[in-house]
Design an enzyme around this catalytic site. Structure first.
Site, PDB file in Angstrom:
ATOM      1  N   CYS A  50      69.796  71.238  78.435  1.00 55.88           N
ATOM      2  CA  CYS A  50      68.655  72.039  78.853  1.00 55.88           C
ATOM      3  C   CYS A  50      67.380  71.184  78.781  1.00 55.88           C
ATOM      4  O   CYS A  50      67.412  70.056  78.286  1.00 55.88           O
ATOM      5  CB  CYS A  50      68.521  73.271  77.970  1.00 55.88           C
ATOM      6  SG  CYS A  50      67.856  72.900  76.353  1.00 55.88           S
TER       7      CYS A  50
ATOM      8  N   CYS B 239      66.586  69.554  75.398  1.00 55.11           N
ATOM      9  CA  CYS B 239      67.459  68.433  75.057  1.00 55.11           C
ATOM     10  C   CYS B 239      67.026  67.179  75.820  1.00 55.11           C
ATOM     11  O   CYS B 239      67.024  66.073  75.272  1.00 55.11           O
ATOM     12  CB  CYS B 239      68.913  68.774  75.393  1.00 55.11           C
ATOM     13  SG  CYS B 239      69.501  70.304  74.652  1.00 55.11           S
TER      14      CYS B 239
END
Lengths: 77, 133
Positions: free
Chosen positions: A11, A14
């Site tokens: 995502c 991250c």
């Protein structure tokens, strides 16, 4: 050489952590490789139940937040 | 129309509510363990490894620091779960002791009734802790 592992399925948080980790390596001059781990089974194998997380040389240092470049630099030195 | 490939399930959204059971050798330890697993199965929280706290496992410690709420379930008044968390530096957590529910060590079979009693209390404590966090 240090191994920095960014744990997260992919995502934006991250990805931001990976970006910060790479910047921290570049700025600190520490010899280190940055590896992204997206396999949730491998992530939970670290004992991590929340992402993103950051491990240095196999030891989890941070979970559930995106540390700044400066914070990551401190973890490397 | 082609369907977009699903992204992997992301664990970034919500901090977990973690449940630590003493999982001790006695009957009440077994009840604590079964209750934690049932709470996990019904989605009230996630059972996590108390041994990882005792062993100072980095990933488990850091995940616990990031938890939205923590519930420790101890079978008996020795409070091994509570003490393990406290020794690791955790101070803000809910504590449920089966002895306080009238479940006496050595006299409490791990029956569904006993487990459900603990699950009910645990569910309430977790909800209160998360609401007050």
């Amino acid at each position: 050489m240090k191994l920095i592992q960014v744990l997260g399925p992919g995502c934006p948080k991250c990805e931001k952590l990976k970006h910060n980790a790479e910047a921290a390596v570049a700025q600190s001059g520490v010899e280190a490789a940055v590896e992204k781990i997206t396999d949730i089974n491998v992530i939970t194998g670290f004992g991590v139940m929340m992402t993103p997380a950051l491990a240095v040389d196999g030891e989890v240092k941070l979970v559930g937040k995106v540390p700044s470049v400066e914070e990551i630099k401190k973890l490397l030195t | 129309m082609t369907e977009e490939p699903k992204k992997p399930c992301c664990a970034c959204d919500a901090a977990p509510k973690l449940i630590f059971a003493c999982s001790g050798a006695a009957d009440v330890g077994q009840v604590s363990d079964l209750a934690a697993r049932k709470l996990t199965a019904e989605g009230a929280g996630k059972m996590f490894c108390l041994a990882g706290i005792g062993g100072r496992v980095g990933g488990i410690l850091e995940t616990t620091k990031a938890a939205a709420a923590i519930l420790a379930i101890d079978g008996c008044p020795l409070d091994c779960g509570r003490k393990t968390l406290e020794e690791a530096g955790f101070t803000r957590f809910e504590h449920l002791r089966l002895n306080d529910l009238g479940m006496e060590k050595g006299k409490t079979a791990a029956t569904p009734d006993h487990v459900d009693q603990v699950v009910g209390r645990g569910r309430t404590r977790l909800a209160e802790a998360a609401g007050g966090a």
